[in-house]
Design a protein around this motif. Structure first.
Motif, PDB file in Angstrom:
ATOM      1  N   ALA A   2       7.966 -47.719  -0.161  1.00  0.00           N
ATOM      2  CA  ALA A   2       8.628 -47.956   1.118  1.00  0.00           C
ATOM      3  C   ALA A   2       8.262 -49.325   1.661  1.00  0.00           C
ATOM      4  CB  ALA A   2       8.217 -46.876   2.107  1.00  0.00           C
ATOM      5  N   SER A   3       9.134 -49.896   2.455  1.00  0.00           N
ATOM      6  CA  SER A   3       8.862 -51.186   3.074  1.00  0.00           C
ATOM      7  C   SER A   3       7.736 -51.058   4.071  1.00  0.00           C
ATOM      8  CB  SER A   3      10.127 -51.687   3.762  1.00  0.00           C
ATOM      9  OG  SER A   3       9.825 -52.826   4.543  1.00  0.00           O
ATOM     10  N   GLU A   4       6.833 -52.034   4.083  1.00  0.00           N
ATOM     11  CA  GLU A   4       5.704 -52.019   5.015  1.00  0.00           C
ATOM     12  C   GLU A   4       5.986 -52.896   6.229  1.00  0.00           C
ATOM     13  OE1 GLU A   4       2.614 -53.366   2.371  1.00  0.00           O
ATOM     14  OE2 GLU A   4       1.925 -51.320   2.067  1.00  0.00           O
ATOM     15  N   SER A   5       7.242 -53.368   6.340  1.00  0.00           N
ATOM     16  CA  SER A   5       7.556 -54.328   7.395  1.00  0.00           C
ATOM     17  C   SER A   5       7.369 -53.739   8.796  1.00  0.00           C
ATOM     18  CB  SER A   5       8.999 -54.827   7.234  1.00  0.00           C
ATOM     19  OG  SER A   5       9.913 -53.751   7.297  1.00  0.00           O
ATOM     20  N   ARG A  26      -1.685 -56.440  10.547  1.00  0.00           N
ATOM     21  CA  ARG A  26      -1.156 -55.229  11.170  1.00  0.00           C
ATOM     22  C   ARG A  26      -0.485 -55.535  12.502  1.00  0.00           C
ATOM     23  NH1 ARG A  26      -1.575 -49.867  10.329  1.00  0.00           N
ATOM     24  NH2 ARG A  26      -1.398 -48.492  12.101  1.00  0.00           N
ATOM     25  N   LYS A  27       0.717 -54.985  12.676  1.00  0.00           N
ATOM     26  CA  LYS A  27       1.440 -55.124  13.938  1.00  0.00           C
ATOM     27  C   LYS A  27       0.896 -54.139  14.964  1.00  0.00           C
ATOM     28  CE  LYS A  27       5.917 -56.527  11.996  1.00  0.00           C
ATOM     29  NZ  LYS A  27       7.345 -56.143  11.875  1.00  0.00           N
ATOM     30  N   PHE A  72       3.222 -53.889   9.034  1.00  0.00           N
ATOM     31  CA  PHE A  72       2.487 -55.131   8.807  1.00  0.00           C
ATOM     32  C   PHE A  72       3.418 -56.339   8.759  1.00  0.00           C
ATOM     33  CE2 PHE A  72       0.110 -51.754   6.637  1.00  0.00           C
ATOM     34  CZ  PHE A  72      -1.148 -51.906   7.207  1.00  0.00           C
ATOM     35  N   ASP A  73       2.886 -57.450   9.170  1.00  0.00           N
ATOM     36  CA  ASP A  73       3.494 -58.744   8.865  1.00  0.00           C
ATOM     37  C   ASP A  73       2.847 -59.253   7.588  1.00  0.00           C
ATOM     38  OD1 ASP A  73       5.287 -59.103  11.024  1.00  0.00           O
ATOM     39  OD2 ASP A  73       3.597 -59.591  12.348  1.00  0.00           O
ATOM     40  N   SER A  74       3.651 -59.632   6.616  1.00  0.00           N
ATOM     41  CA  SER A  74       3.123 -60.146   5.359  1.00  0.00           C
ATOM     42  C   SER A  74       3.208 -61.665   5.357  1.00  0.00           C
ATOM     43  CB  SER A  74       3.921 -59.573   4.174  1.00  0.00           C
ATOM     44  OG  SER A  74       3.766 -58.166   4.112  1.00  0.00           O
ATOM     45  N   LYS A  75       2.111 -62.304   5.021  1.00  0.00           N
ATOM     46  CA  LYS A  75       2.042 -63.757   4.969  1.00  0.00           C
ATOM     47  C   LYS A  75       1.713 -64.187   3.543  1.00  0.00           C
ATOM     48  CE  LYS A  75       2.522 -64.269   9.473  1.00  0.00           C
ATOM     49  NZ  LYS A  75       3.730 -64.910  10.064  1.00  0.00           N
ATOM     50  N   PHE A 104      -2.295 -69.397  -7.710  1.00  0.00           N
ATOM     51  CA  PHE A 104      -2.299 -68.026  -7.197  1.00  0.00           C
ATOM     52  C   PHE A 104      -1.309 -67.904  -6.039  1.00  0.00           C
ATOM     53  CE2 PHE A 104      -6.365 -68.908  -9.053  1.00  0.00           C
ATOM     54  CZ  PHE A 104      -6.747 -67.740  -9.700  1.00  0.00           C
ATOM     55  N   LEU A 105      -0.746 -66.718  -5.918  1.00  0.00           N
ATOM     56  CA  LEU A 105       0.034 -66.374  -4.728  1.00  0.00           C
ATOM     57  C   LEU A 105      -0.908 -65.639  -3.785  1.00  0.00           C
ATOM     58  CD1 LEU A 105       2.771 -66.049  -3.194  1.00  0.00           C
ATOM     59  CD2 LEU A 105       2.966 -63.805  -4.309  1.00  0.00           C
ATOM     60  N   ASN A 106      -1.224 -66.252  -2.660  1.00  0.00           N
ATOM     61  CA  ASN A 106      -2.101 -65.612  -1.682  1.00  0.00           C
ATOM     62  C   ASN A 106      -1.278 -64.659  -0.807  1.00  0.00           C
ATOM     63  OD1 ASN A 106      -3.354 -65.830   1.373  1.00  0.00           O
ATOM     64  ND2 ASN A 106      -4.916 -65.649  -0.220  1.00  0.00           N
ATOM     65  N   TYR A 107      -1.786 -63.469  -0.640  1.00  0.00           N
ATOM     66  CA  TYR A 107      -1.056 -62.411   0.053  1.00  0.00           C
ATOM     67  C   TYR A 107      -1.962 -61.812   1.122  1.00  0.00           C
ATOM     68  CZ  TYR A 107       0.901 -57.609   0.442  1.00  0.00           C
ATOM     69  OH  TYR A 107       1.403 -56.406   0.897  1.00  0.00           O
ATOM     70  N   ARG A 108      -1.482 -61.887   2.384  1.00  0.00           N
ATOM     71  CA  ARG A 108      -2.227 -61.314   3.505  1.00  0.00           C
ATOM     72  C   ARG A 108      -1.329 -60.348   4.274  1.00  0.00           C
ATOM     73  NH1 ARG A 108      -3.892 -64.800   7.668  1.00  0.00           N
ATOM     74  NH2 ARG A 108      -2.190 -66.218   7.132  1.00  0.00           N
TER      75      ARG A 108
END
Length: 793
Positions: free
Chosen positions: A96-99, A76-77, A102-105, A69-73
């Motif tokens: 749209a980009s959520e950058s 929130r900045k 949020f920080d995506s990990k 699995f690809l874990n995706y978290r």
């Protein structure tokens, strides 16, 4: 890669641009990437699962041998000067980009080993990186559906394709011809007259002079909004069609009036933007008169929905539905979705029962009814469930519910109930949870000459009842103020006898008769829709008639009377038709009713269609029918009574009024009869079936007829045998309310009576805002109540 973290490359599937990628929430719960553990996106089937309170990732892995699995978290900045998130108001939605938010990990997780490695990672095999990158960059399946649903195709109409121009000399484009307004101006494409539009949301003024111009010149149907003009967009409206339209040669037509569209810059919001903005901002009172905000409440059964754009009609209906005992028993299990819906169900997004279990768990478990601490709002509401998967599935193939536009909450309620019944979605119950809503209506026609009666009974699960609409005066802003009525008065109006001309099979010829409807049985939950839409100047208009807020309803006075002393049942309808002619001659219409309809402005064809469809029961019944069938394709064709007799489905006995309703829409008699038989004589369900089966030959097999008849008979017997005449008092437990001028715009909320801190209290569900209601909220129910649910005491 580390030998302790082996990867089975054969199980990895690199998604393409056409692949479905689920990464918004878990397939079986509403856990999201915002939760501490995040989402695990399967690198084989690209569905998302969670390791929250219920470990669906482990179940999926063990059942299907999908280990990686690809874990995706999403973390929130912290935003500087952060305000409450702004809701989307644009018609076209883009990924749209959520950058910025949020920080995506990311990490690669092996469920069998229960081990993770951070991603990106140069030591990973190329195929793993390719699959992970494709999943990360892909637009989620839910977002793709949302984008497609928001796209609105505006088409030309017959009026916009045939515009004949006769310019008015000395045109000016500065202000309305009839008043001093300089905004919200519409130019007639036929003559160039400049008139102001209607009052619009947000304080945009208008005196409707553009519409007045069309009324004076009926052929001048199409106008364009001056402030909307630009090289790539313009608002064009057809007053005859009462809708937005496309004008193919708009640039050339405007040049007639000295307007070069390439030189214009749009200065005003489009009609669509105004409507969506209105739907979002048309809020219910969320504070007391002293400025104090309402108190949020949290816990089991107190979970709200996130608005997907214009999904409040769906959310409010679901809140009431899952407050009904049978739906809670059917679709809520404390341990989550049942194992049999996980095992052998590789596409849960296509299974309605799975989606109902998911909703039940989300709404009733209480796991998601917690303050959202990631926001900077002073008052912490919930994050809210996003019912994207359910909305996509339930609306699939439906011309209205598949879109992201606002819809009628009551229509959605009846559609969902019918869908659950047809697909036999029972959850944990042996029978449909919708049976708690079922009851039998009894219609009694009595000939005043011979005292003969005809009694018909029909199984239904809701009632639409007329309101007493009594206009009193106008307020300072010109809005109409109506006299207060009550649910009891509306029930009385529904129950009052109607006098009409009737072809009595015993007396022969036309006789004066009365018809009234009563309740043969009553349900566990009584669903009522007050008819707030009336015809005003031949335009459907929603009226805010105040219905006194009363929590108790007594149905004893509306019980059936059956055969009274001196009455006898009339013979069957077969005598109404000449045996030597299988075609029905045109019925003798009520002359007074016809004249009344003519005086109201209806054409002869429309009046006859309406009177036939409503059993020749007077002008009011016909007018209400016309209001609901204005867009029927054959409404303006010369009236012709449907043929009677023949073979196949046409030989089956169905209600003539219901059959006429379908044939007036353009469907053939044979296939209309089949649709009614297969759908328990329910017109709405029959219409849906007809649209879903356009190529059906209409032949109704005897086995199908027998099965449908048998199912109906069994249900009738069950309802009659279980009916308790001593329990006819009801308590109000839920109301869907609507603010706005049309049920297809504005905003819906739900009020539901819940147990909070050990007491029964009214709770307001306003999307993700779930709060204790106050007296001012309850007062709003009186003028905005649209769908009422009562529970038998």
């Amino acid at each position: 890669m580390d030998e302790e973290f082996p990867i089975k490359l054969d199980s990895i599937v690199v998604p393409t641009s056409s692949s479905k990628i689920f990464k918004d929430d878990c397939m079986f719960s509403f856990d999201t990437a915002l939760d501490p553990v995040g989402l695990d996106i399967c690198m084989t089937c690209h569905q998302a699962f969670s390791r929250g309170e219920i470990n669906y990732t482990q179940m999926h892995s063990e059942f299907y041998d999908h280990d990686l699995f690809l874990n995706y978290r999403k973390i929130r900045k912290v935003q500087k000067n952060e305000e409450q998130p702004y809701k989307m108001i644009k018609l076209e939605v883009k990924e749209a980009s959520e950058s910025e938010l949020f920080d995506s990990k990311y990490s690669i997780y092996d469920q069998k080993l229960n081990k993770s490695v951070e991603y990106p990672n140069k030591e990973l095999p190329i195929k793993v990186s390719q699959a992970a990158n494709a999943i990360i960059t892909a637009t989620s399946s839910a977002k793709k559906e949302e984008i497609m649903s928001w796209e609105q195709e505006i088409k030309p109409c017959k009026h916009s394709l045939a515009i004949v121009q006769e310019p008015i000399p000395g045109l000016q484009l500065k202000k309305c011809t009839n008043c001093d307004l300089t905004e919200n101006l519409w130019i007639c494409l036929h003559c160039g007259n400049l008139g102001c539009g209607r009052n619009q949301f947000g304080g945009v003024p208008g005196n409707s002079h553009a519409m007045a111009h069309k009324n004076e010149y009926p052929d001048h149907a199409v106008a364009v909004k001056l402030g909307s003009l630009s090289s790539d967009i313009a608002d064009c409206y057809c007053y005859s069609c009462d809708d937005e339209v496309k004008v193919p040669n708009l640039g050339a037509l405007l040049k007639t009036f000295g307007i070069n569209i390439t030189n214009f810059v749009r200065t005003e919001k489009s009609l669509t933007e105004l409507q969506i903005e209105q739907n979002i901002q048309w809020d219910f009172k969320m504070g007391s008169d002293g400025g104090e905000e309402l108190k949020p409440v949290f816990g089991k059964g107190l979970t709200g929905f996130k608005n997907l754009g214009n999904s409040c009609y769906l959310a409010s209906a679901l809140q009431l539905l899952f407050s009904i005992d049978s739906f809670q028993k059917a679709f809520f299990i404390p341990n989550g979705v049942p194992l049999d819906k996980i095992l052998g169900n590789l596409k849960p997004y296509e299974d309605l029962e799975t989606q109902m279990y998911k909703l039940g768990d989300g709404l009733l478990s209480g796991r998601y009814s917690v303050p959202d601490m990631t926001t900077s709002e002073t008052t912490k509401y919930q994050r809210g469930l996003k019912p994207s998967g359910f909305k996509t599935l339930i609306g699939e193939g439906h011309p209205e519910f598949s879109t992201m536009l606002q819809q009628d909450s009551f229509e959605f309620w009846t559609y969902l109930i019918d869908k659950l019944e047809k697909k036999k979605v029972f959850g944990q119950l042996e029978d449909s949870p919708t049976n708690a809503l079922k009851f039998i209506l009894e219609s009694k026609i009595k000939c005043n000459t011979c005292q003969g009666v005809r009694i018909k009974k029909e199984v239904t699960d809701n009632m639409s009842i007329p309101l007493n609409v009594n206009f009193v005066e106008k307020d300072a802003e010109g809005n109409k103020i109506f006299k207060e009525t009550s649910m009891g008065e509306s029930m009385d109006k529904w129950n009052s006898p109607e006098v009409f001309e009737y072809s009595c099979p015993k007396c022969g010829g036309k006789q004066v008769a009365t018809r009234e409807e009563r309740l043969k049985t009553t349900p566990e939950y009584f669903v009522v829709n007050p008819q707030r839409i009336i015809l005003e100047n031949w335009v459907p208009t929603k009226v805010n008639v105040p219905v006194k807020f009363e929590e108790l309803l007594d149905l004893r006075k509306y019980q059936r009377t059956g055969l009274l002393p001196g009455e006898e049942e009339l013979p069957e309808d077969a005598t109404d038709v000449r045996e030597d002619d299988n075609k029905a001659s045109e019925p003798e219409f009520d002359t007074q009713a016809l004249n009344n309809l003519f005086e109201m402005g209806f054409t002869e064809n429309r009046a006859k269609h309406a009177l036939y469809a409503t059993g020749n029961n007077g002008a009011e019944a016909a007018m209400n029918w016309l209001f609901e069938h204005m867009e029927d394709p054959q409404i303006d064709e010369p009236f012709k009574a449907p043929e009677i007799g023949g073979s196949g489905a046409s030989s089956v006995s169905v209600d003539a009024e219901k059959l006429a309703s379908l044939t007036s829409m353009g469907f053939g008699e044979q296939i209309s009869t089949k649709a009614l038989v297969l759908n328990n004589r329910n017109v709405e369900a029959a219409v849906e079936w007809l649209f879903s089966n356009p190529d059906d030959d209409g032949v109704l097999e005897a086995a199908a007829i027998g099965s449908a008849e048998k199912d109906t008979e069994l249900l009738v017997k069950e309802l009659e045998s279980s009916f308790d005449k001593s329990r006819l008092k009801y308590e109000l437990v839920g109301v869907v309310c609507h603010k706005g001028t049309s049920v297809h715009s504005g905003h819906y909320v739900a009020f539901v009576k819940k147990i909070v801190d050990g007491e029964a209290k009214w709770v307001l569900f306003n999307d993700e805002k779930v709060v204790l209601a106050i007296a001012d909220n309850i007062k709003e129910i009186e003028t905005t109540g649209y769908l009422y649910v009562y529970k038998r005491i």
